[in-house]
Write a protein that holds these residues in place. Structure first.
Motif, short mmCIF file in Angstrom:
data_model
loop_
_atom_site.label_atom_id
_atom_site.label_comp_id
_atom_site.label_asym_id
_atom_site.label_seq_id
_atom_site.Cartn_x
_atom_site.Cartn_y
_atom_site.Cartn_z
N MET A 1 0.85 -1.20 0.00
CA MET A 1 0.00 0.00 0.00
C MET A 1 0.88 1.25 0.00
N ASN A 2 0.58 2.17 -0.90
CA ASN A 2 1.35 3.41 -0.96
C ASN A 2 1.11 4.26 0.28
N VAL A 3 2.14 4.99 0.67
CA VAL A 3 2.03 5.91 1.80
C VAL A 3 1.40 7.21 1.31
N GLU A 4 0.34 7.64 1.97
CA GLU A 4 -0.34 8.88 1.61
C GLU A 4 -0.04 10.02 2.57
N ALA A 5 0.49 9.70 3.74
CA ALA A 5 0.87 10.73 4.72
C ALA A 5 1.89 10.15 5.68
N VAL A 6 2.80 11.00 6.13
CA VAL A 6 3.81 10.59 7.11
C VAL A 6 3.50 11.32 8.42
N ILE A 7 3.50 10.55 9.50
CA ILE A 7 3.17 11.10 10.82
C ILE A 7 4.40 11.03 11.71
N PHE A 8 4.80 12.18 12.23
CA PHE A 8 5.97 12.28 13.09
C PHE A 8 5.56 12.41 14.55
N VAL A 102 3.98 15.71 0.03
CA VAL A 102 3.56 14.58 0.85
C VAL A 102 3.00 15.16 2.14
N PRO A 103 1.73 14.89 2.46
CA PRO A 103 1.18 15.42 3.71
C PRO A 103 1.97 14.93 4.92
N VAL A 104 2.24 15.84 5.83
CA VAL A 104 3.03 15.53 7.03
C VAL A 104 2.22 15.95 8.25
N PHE A 105 2.00 14.99 9.14
CA PHE A 105 1.25 15.25 10.37
C PHE A 105 2.18 15.07 11.57
N ALA A 106 1.78 15.62 12.71
CA ALA A 106 2.43 15.33 13.98
C ALA A 106 1.43 14.64 14.90
N LEU A 107 1.90 13.63 15.61
CA LEU A 107 1.10 12.97 16.65
C LEU A 107 2.00 12.87 17.87
N THR A 108 1.71 13.68 18.88
CA THR A 108 2.65 13.87 19.97
C THR A 108 1.96 13.89 21.32
N ASN A 109 2.59 13.27 22.31
CA ASN A 109 2.20 13.45 23.70
C ASN A 109 2.86 14.73 24.19
N PHE A 110 2.05 15.75 24.39
CA PHE A 110 2.56 17.08 24.68
C PHE A 110 1.45 17.86 25.37
N GLY A 111 1.80 18.65 26.36
CA GLY A 111 0.81 19.49 27.02
C GLY A 111 0.38 20.67 26.16
N VAL A 112 -0.68 21.32 26.58
CA VAL A 112 -1.23 22.43 25.79
C VAL A 112 -0.31 23.66 25.88
N GLN A 113 -0.05 24.11 27.11
CA GLN A 113 0.69 25.35 27.27
C GLN A 113 2.16 25.20 26.85
#
Length: 206
Positions: A1-8, A102-113
């Protein structure tokens, strides 16, 4: 399956996250070891990552441990020194992907402030096509819910997402959803993976 987005992931992928290293410099390794044995600082940080207020949580935690009050407050007051420096090659890879559309997303454990603060220090954090911050979402990796919500929001099939993270438990949770994954142990390995996937040329991944 081709990659449509990379998530960092961000911590230890785009920005070094080594609190122990900072404390070793400031209070010395022996005192740092005693403090981390007596105080669950990473548990405290998990509460921030789940959306509790950055300042209030850390300062309240400090009051519970008078012997370590000043040192615990350093987690807040010296925070940018705990979360530094940036990892330049990883940042270049993120930008190279975007340059290739190439769409690039972030998925992170991080506080708001503290995430908002980090964005003022590291401008590249404002460059993602989509941004998934645990503190804003009130749920954290590796809970299944956060991956489900990413899928629902971006509308891309799980098997077309390529996710890189330095923690094996976060990788395993993504794999369980059917995501493609790369366990990050340095930017060179990620660069090789992106070239192998045909997302970047070698010159672009350098």
């Amino acid at each position: 399956m081709n990659v449509e987005a990379v998530i960092f992931d961000i911590g230890n992928v785009l920005i070094e996250w080594q609190p122990e290293r900072h404390y070793d410099r400031v209070i010395g390794p022996e005192r740092r070891k005693r403090m981390f044995a007596a105080v669950d600082l990473h548990g405290m940080n998990d509460l921030v990552d789940q959306g509790q207020n950055f300042t209030d949580t850390i300062y309240a935690w400090a009051e519970k441990y008078p012997e370590w009050r000043d040192e615990i407050r350093m987690w807040h007051d010296d925070w940018i020194s705990l979360a530094s420096p940036a990892i330049p090659h990883s940042v270049r890879l993120m930008r190279a992907l975007r340059a290739q559309c190439v769409p690039v997303f972030a998925l992170t454990n991080f506080g708001v402030q503290n995430f908002d603060y980090a964005c003022t220090i590291y401008p590249f954090l404002n460059e993602f096509d989509r941004l998934y911050v645990s503190g804003r979402m009130k749920t954290v990796k590796p809970r299944a819910e956060i991956y489900e919500r990413v899928e629902a929001d971006c509308g891309i099939a799980a098997e077309s997402l390529l996710f890189t993270d330095d923690r094996q438990d976060n990788i395993a949770a993504a794999q369980a959803r059917g995501w493609q994954t790369h366990h990050f142990d340095g930017p060179d390995g990620l660069a090789h993976r992106l070239v192998t996937e045909g997302l970047l040329k070698e010159s672009e991944a350098a």
